[in-house]
Design a protein around this motif. Structure first.
Motif, PDB file in Angstrom:
ATOM      1  N   ARG A   1     -47.683  11.400 -47.899  1.00 25.08           N
ATOM      2  CA  ARG A   1     -48.592  12.558 -47.829  1.00 25.08           C
ATOM      3  C   ARG A   1     -47.866  13.866 -48.136  1.00 25.08           C
ATOM      4  O   ARG A   1     -48.369  14.726 -48.854  1.00 25.08           O
ATOM      5  CB  ARG A   1     -49.237  12.625 -46.436  1.00 25.08           C
ATOM      6  CG  ARG A   1     -50.428  11.702 -46.277  1.00 25.08           C
ATOM      7  CD  ARG A   1     -51.118  11.890 -44.932  1.00 25.08           C
ATOM      8  NE  ARG A   1     -50.334  11.381 -43.813  1.00 25.08           N
ATOM      9  CZ  ARG A   1     -50.286  10.074 -43.479  1.00 25.08           C
ATOM     10  NH1 ARG A   1     -50.959   9.178 -44.170  1.00 25.08           N
ATOM     11  NH2 ARG A   1     -49.551   9.675 -42.465  1.00 25.08           N
ATOM     12  N   TRP A   2     -46.670  14.001 -47.613  1.00 27.87           N
ATOM     13  CA  TRP A   2     -45.854  15.200 -47.837  1.00 27.87           C
ATOM     14  C   TRP A   2     -45.518  15.354 -49.319  1.00 27.87           C
ATOM     15  O   TRP A   2     -45.645  16.421 -49.904  1.00 27.87           O
ATOM     16  CB  TRP A   2     -44.614  15.097 -46.961  1.00 27.87           C
ATOM     17  CG  TRP A   2     -43.508  16.105 -47.120  1.00 27.87           C
ATOM     18  CD1 TRP A   2     -42.188  15.834 -47.309  1.00 27.87           C
ATOM     19  CD2 TRP A   2     -43.602  17.545 -47.060  1.00 27.87           C
ATOM     20  NE1 TRP A   2     -41.459  16.991 -47.368  1.00 27.87           N
ATOM     21  CE2 TRP A   2     -42.301  18.069 -47.227  1.00 27.87           C
ATOM     22  CE3 TRP A   2     -44.659  18.433 -46.894  1.00 27.87           C
ATOM     23  CZ2 TRP A   2     -42.018  19.427 -47.235  1.00 27.87           C
ATOM     24  CZ3 TRP A   2     -44.381  19.805 -46.904  1.00 27.87           C
ATOM     25  CH2 TRP A   2     -43.075  20.284 -47.071  1.00 27.87           C
TER      26      TRP A   2
ATOM     27  N   SER B   1     -43.283   4.903 -44.809  1.00 24.21           N
ATOM     28  CA  SER B   1     -43.695   6.114 -44.095  1.00 24.21           C
ATOM     29  C   SER B   1     -44.891   6.768 -44.784  1.00 24.21           C
ATOM     30  O   SER B   1     -44.756   7.333 -45.876  1.00 24.21           O
ATOM     31  CB  SER B   1     -42.533   7.107 -44.024  1.00 24.21           C
ATOM     32  OG  SER B   1     -43.011   8.394 -43.680  1.00 24.21           O
ATOM     33  N   GLY B   2     -46.032   6.689 -44.145  1.00 21.89           N
ATOM     34  CA  GLY B   2     -47.225   7.339 -44.684  1.00 21.89           C
ATOM     35  C   GLY B   2     -47.056   8.849 -44.708  1.00 21.89           C
ATOM     36  O   GLY B   2     -47.541   9.531 -45.621  1.00 21.89           O
TER      37      GLY B   2
ATOM     38  N   ASP C   1     -46.127  -3.171 -53.755  1.00 19.52           N
ATOM     39  CA  ASP C   1     -47.015  -3.760 -52.744  1.00 19.52           C
ATOM     40  C   ASP C   1     -46.736  -3.178 -51.358  1.00 19.52           C
ATOM     41  O   ASP C   1     -47.650  -2.932 -50.578  1.00 19.52           O
ATOM     42  CB  ASP C   1     -46.826  -5.284 -52.687  1.00 19.52           C
ATOM     43  CG  ASP C   1     -47.404  -5.963 -53.921  1.00 19.52           C
ATOM     44  OD1 ASP C   1     -48.188  -5.296 -54.643  1.00 19.52           O
ATOM     45  OD2 ASP C   1     -47.067  -7.141 -54.175  1.00 19.52           O
ATOM     46  N   ARG C   2     -45.448  -3.002 -51.065  1.00 22.21           N
ATOM     47  CA  ARG C   2     -45.059  -2.540 -49.737  1.00 22.21           C
ATOM     48  C   ARG C   2     -45.571  -1.130 -49.460  1.00 22.21           C
ATOM     49  O   ARG C   2     -45.994  -0.811 -48.365  1.00 22.21           O
ATOM     50  CB  ARG C   2     -43.531  -2.583 -49.623  1.00 22.21           C
ATOM     51  CG  ARG C   2     -42.992  -2.645 -48.211  1.00 22.21           C
ATOM     52  CD  ARG C   2     -41.547  -3.163 -48.179  1.00 22.21           C
ATOM     53  NE  ARG C   2     -40.606  -2.364 -48.943  1.00 22.21           N
ATOM     54  CZ  ARG C   2     -39.893  -2.810 -49.970  1.00 22.21           C
ATOM     55  NH1 ARG C   2     -40.024  -4.057 -50.390  1.00 22.21           N
ATOM     56  NH2 ARG C   2     -39.051  -2.019 -50.615  1.00 22.21           N
ATOM     57  N   ILE C   3     -45.523  -0.268 -50.465  1.00 21.06           N
ATOM     58  CA  ILE C   3     -45.903   1.133 -50.221  1.00 21.06           C
ATOM     59  C   ILE C   3     -47.394   1.374 -50.466  1.00 21.06           C
ATOM     60  O   ILE C   3     -47.924   2.405 -50.069  1.00 21.06           O
ATOM     61  CB  ILE C   3     -45.076   2.120 -51.090  1.00 21.06           C
ATOM     62  CG1 ILE C   3     -45.283   1.863 -52.577  1.00 21.06           C
ATOM     63  CG2 ILE C   3     -43.611   2.035 -50.728  1.00 21.06           C
ATOM     64  CD1 ILE C   3     -44.530   2.851 -53.464  1.00 21.06           C
ATOM     65  N   ALA C   4     -48.091   0.399 -51.075  1.00 19.74           N
ATOM     66  CA  ALA C   4     -49.496   0.602 -51.456  1.00 19.74           C
ATOM     67  C   ALA C   4     -50.394   1.040 -50.297  1.00 19.74           C
ATOM     68  O   ALA C   4     -51.214   1.951 -50.470  1.00 19.74           O
ATOM     69  CB  ALA C   4     -50.043  -0.663 -52.111  1.00 19.74           C
ATOM     70  N   PRO C   5     -50.263   0.421 -49.115  1.00 23.21           N
ATOM     71  CA  PRO C   5     -51.172   0.803 -48.033  1.00 23.21           C
ATOM     72  C   PRO C   5     -51.096   2.292 -47.691  1.00 23.21           C
ATOM     73  O   PRO C   5     -52.080   2.870 -47.250  1.00 23.21           O
ATOM     74  CB  PRO C   5     -50.679  -0.056 -46.854  1.00 23.21           C
ATOM     75  CG  PRO C   5     -49.954  -1.188 -47.455  1.00 23.21           C
ATOM     76  CD  PRO C   5     -49.366  -0.675 -48.726  1.00 23.21           C
ATOM     77  N   ASN C   6     -49.934   2.906 -47.882  1.00 29.15           N
ATOM     78  CA  ASN C   6     -49.782   4.318 -47.552  1.00 29.15           C
ATOM     79  C   ASN C   6     -50.169   5.254 -48.691  1.00 29.15           C
ATOM     80  O   ASN C   6     -50.180   6.470 -48.512  1.00 29.15           O
ATOM     81  CB  ASN C   6     -48.340   4.613 -47.138  1.00 29.15           C
ATOM     82  CG  ASN C   6     -48.022   4.055 -45.763  1.00 29.15           C
ATOM     83  OD1 ASN C   6     -48.875   4.081 -44.880  1.00 29.15           O
ATOM     84  ND2 ASN C   6     -46.820   3.528 -45.602  1.00 29.15           N
TER      85      ASN C   6
END
Lengths: 479, 371
Positions: free
Chosen positions: B66-67, B61-62, B115-120
């Protein structure tokens, strides 16, 4: 007979914790019926606090410690011939009940931790001194009279003079007499017993005069008073000094302020059940408004509210050494019955003489409770006085937390770290409950007590990490 | 005895989320009544580890990243403001945080998570994996058993008990009303407003915030929402006080300013049992000694078990109940990290209807769909 620490799953059918009068009597009775009984005790020698060092005291003159002390030698002898096993120097840090695994005890000997399954447990962990929070009570040179007595019994150590004793209760007078007989000079005894206590105690006088305490107690009082200056109805007591105690200040019964030099101040205002193990095991506790302390809830067989756990002796409510013995035997009889060794009729038959003796031993207790009820001002201190010694929390901070809305000791602990130190709230628990109750103007029973968890005694990380894995029945956490 | 009172907002639950929201609402000038349980209750706030933590947050969850990031950005300022208001030092610091791996398997699964959370993750705050040599270069005294770590420079910690107390103290100083030892039974409509019923009393307000932790499901059911939370037990070991030796924060081990060391990070499904168990304690001790061998002879002075408040997907839940305008729900298992977010942004949502856009995706509708 001394067993080495074990790692087997069920080393015994009955585990007794504590080798004071209750534990010794319970273990001896159970083992006498052929039950595999294991006694765990923290000390190197049996006797508990009351008969501390009874088998090896360095004090040669029996007059110093008195004839009661020898009763302990008989108890130890009976225990030793009973066939019960004993682990000495065993610090029990955990007692838990798991739905599947049952009761489990964690203890350490010389830094090696062990977990054992215990089908049935008798807790005989005794009493501790009631906290005596006065200004300056954390200064070096101020200590509990009970702790000082332990040093006298085990090491023949006497405190530095000038020596002042202060407080109320039989132990204070007993210790004074023991010091006098050992040739120790006492500057003064500051008696904090409120005058009004006599009026409250009077209705219970009849029971007291027929008790074993009466003659003994009066003799001690007379002996102490004849040899030492005794100042009555003391209030406003405080210890003064910068790095250590230098003087004691107080108000006399006639209202006059007085100050006297002191290198040692021994405080005492009675004893209360040591709550840690029973509380951590989840035994329900009730506030006793006569003895002003939390007591584990026990039935007529001294069974606690946790299945398979009995509590005997002063740990179940203050009754003294003789009552403790009989309670230990009662609990053992109940445990034997639970194991099927005795049937219902056998249980009652065994218990009848014990109950009779117990009734005799508790006679006079109500008089003592009323007479030696500690004064309000010495239980609920003023704002500047420390309540929690470990985390240095004052009475004023606690009152402030109550004004913020804390209703009990678990929330004041979260707010102030009060009771979070190494003693786990053992030393401040009753004070915190009573203080919150006074501030909220509700009964102590409504305030509640600390929730305690194992380990109730410090153990090292390496010690815990090295506990044999096979002994632990459960699944590991996901990671 | 029956009592009634009227205020702008009633907050149900005096844990970290409830009190942070209540303080924020009070700061916005609303009259607030905070209703709380008593001394014995399931209180996650008492078992908190005190991390202010970003590195593992996300779970796909991006919005959550951010939150969390915004809340962490609020932290220094929020902490200073709360200290000015109450005089209580929250002990907030941001030295960077490590999650240490004690086996190749742990390292591999941590790498996969990172790796999984890196894009967000924001470009300036990516979580990185460090090998054993790098960990040893950065941290003195790390044991041979440590094979690597994940690291994020925005991670830090605080004294979570001080935070909890300061929020209560601040709320009190600003004139908030706190009523402990009550059990809230129900919320009912009352014209255009609401009444909150406790055993004998009822309290009126135009808005109600449920921040009741594990008690949320009961109230969610009353307004037609699905179940939101479940308990997850965590256990913590606390040592005696030691000289300061650990200036950085590990997710599993941290040293408090008072010198005690907290050892934790366990997760178990134990229902509502918040006790401690020998096997977990032993495992915590073993891992601690493996991580920092010099802790071997340090005494444990206490242990603690508490229940985390988790949703089914591990993400927080914020929602204004459909058909019950002004009735809000809030829960998250990161109530320390998100405290500034709750006091500032969530409180504005309740007060003025200004929902932060990235919170709108956290409604309970996602649990309804799954059920």
């Amino acid at each position: 007979m001394t067993a080495s620490p074990m790692t087997s799953q069920k080393p015994a059918d009955l585990v007794v914790i504590g080798a004071g009068p209750a534990g010794l009597a319970a273990a001896a009775l159970a083992a006498g019926h052929g039950i595999r009984t294991l006694l765990l005790d923290e000390q190197p020698a049996p006797g508990g606090q009351i008969y501390r060092g009874v088998t090896r005291t360095p004090i040669g003159d029996p007059r110093v410690l008195g004839p009661d002390y020898r009763r302990g030698q008989d108890l130890v002898a009976a225990f030793e011939s009973s066939g019960a096993k004993r682990v000495v120097g065993a610090s029990v840090w955990s007692l838990t009940r798991d739905a599947e695994a049952g009761l489990e005890i964690g203890y350490s000997v010389a830094g090696a931790g062990t977990l054992i399954q215990a089908p049935r447990v008798i807790l005989a962990t005794g009493a501790m001194e009631r906290p005596f929070p006065i200004p300056g009570w954390t200064l070096p040179g101020v200590m509990g009279a009970g702790a000082a007595q332990t040093l006298l019994k085990t090491s023949a150590l006497v405190p530095d003079g000038p020596l002042v004793l202060a407080g109320t209760g039989p132990l204070l007078w007993l210790l004074a007499v023991q010091y006098v007989r050992a040739g120790v000079s006492i500057g003064a005894i500051l008696d904090t017993t409120p005058r009004a206590n006599w009026r409250a105690a009077l209705p219970h006088m009849a029971g007291f005069v027929r008790s074993s305490y009466a003659i003994k107690g009066l003799k001690q009082l007379r002996e102490a008073r004849s040899k030492v200056r005794v100042i009555s109805q003391v209030t406003g007591l405080r210890a003064l000094g910068s790095d250590r105690i230098e003087a004691v200040a107080f108000r006399r019964g006639d209202g006059a302020e007085e100050r006297m030099p002191a290198a040692t101040l021994l405080l005492h205002q009675g004893v209360i059940p040591n709550p840690n193990l029973a509380s951590a095991a989840g035994c329900a506790q009730d506030w006793n408004p006569d003895q002003l302390c939390w007591m584990p809830r026990t039935d007529v067989w001294n069974a606690s509210t946790v299945d398979g756990v009995w509590i005997a002796g002063d740990g179940a409510g203050i009754g003294g050494a003789i009552a403790a013995e009989h309670q230990g035997r009662l609990a053992a009889v109940a445990a034997l019955s639970a194991m099927g060794v005795l049937d219902g009729a056998g249980q009652d038959r065994e218990a009848a003489p014990i109950r009779k003796a117990l009734a005799g031993a508790t006679r006079g207790r109500r008089f003592l409770d009323a007479l030696y009820r500690p004064a309000d001002q010495f239980r609920v201190p003023e704002d500047d006085t420390l309540v929690c010694r470990c985390e240095e929390v004052t009475a004023g901070q606690l009152r402030e937390a109550v004004r913020l809305g804390c209703t009990g000791p678990n929330q004041t602990k979260t707010f102030l770290r009060c009771g979070m130190g190494p003693c786990q709230g053992r030393l401040c628990g009753t004070t915190v409950t009573e203080l919150i109750a006074a501030e909220r103007r509700v009964p102590a029973s409504e305030v509640g007590h600390y929730r305690l968890r194992p380990p109730i005694k410090p153990i090292t990380l390496a010690e815990l990490a090295a506990v044999s894995k096979d002994d632990i029945p459960a699944v590991a956490a996901e990671r | 005895m029956s009592g009634t009172s009227e205020q702008d907002v009633i907050v149900v639950g005096g844990g970290l989320i409830g009190i942070a929201s209540a303080l924020g609402l009070r700061q916005l000038g609303l009259s607030v009544l905070l209703l709380d349980e008593g001394d014995v209750a399931h209180r996650a706030a008492r078992g908190n580890f005190g991390l202010v933590w970003l590195q593992s947050k996300g779970g796909g969850s991006g919005d959550y990243v951010r939150w969390t990031r915004r809340s962490i950005d609020h932290w220094p300022d929020f902490s200073r403001e709360l200290t000015e208001l109450t005089g209580i030092d929250l002990g907030y610091r941001r030295p960077g945080g490590y999650h240490l791996c004690l086996s190749d398997t742990e390292f591999a699964s941590r790498s996969a998570l990172v790796d999984r959370i890196a894009p967000n993750q924001p470009d300036d705050a990516k979580t990185v994996m460090l090998d054993a040599a790098e960990v040893r270069r950065r941290i003195d005294g790390v044991g041979e058993g440590v094979v690597g770590a994940s690291y994020n420079e925005l991670d830090g910690d605080c004294n979570s008990l001080a935070l909890f107390r300061a929020l209560h103290e601040g709320f009190n100083r600003l004139g908030g009303r706190y009523k402990p030892s009550v059990r809230v039974d129900a919320v009912e409509r009352d014209g255009g407003a609401y009444r909150v019923r406790t055993g004998e009393d009822s309290f009126g307000a135009s808005k109600v915030v449920f921040a009741a932790g594990l008690g949320l499901n009961r109230f969610a059911g009353q307004v037609g929402m699905p179940e939101i939370v479940r308990p997850q037990r965590g256990q913590i070991i606390v040592t005696e006080r030691l000289r300061p030796f650990l200036s950085m924060v590990f997710s599993q081990i941290r040293q408090l300013p008072n010198g005690t060391v907290l050892i934790g990070d366990t997760k178990e499904d134990a229902g509502f049992d918040n006790g401690t168990t020998s096997i977990i304690m032993r495992e915590l001790a073993e891992r601690a000694v493996k991580t920092l061998p010099h802790l071997a002879n340090v005494n444990i002075v206490r242990a603690w078990g508490a229940l985390r408040v988790l949703t089914h997907d591990g993400l927080p839940c914020y929602e204004e109940a459909p058909d019950w305008p002004g009735v809000f729900f809030a829960t998250s298992h990161s109530a320390v990290t998100l405290a500034p977010g709750h006091a500032r942004e969530f409180a504005r949502w309740v007060a003025f209807g200004e929902a932060p856009p990235d919170l709108l995706g956290f409604s309970s509708a996602r649990f309804r769909a799954a059920a």
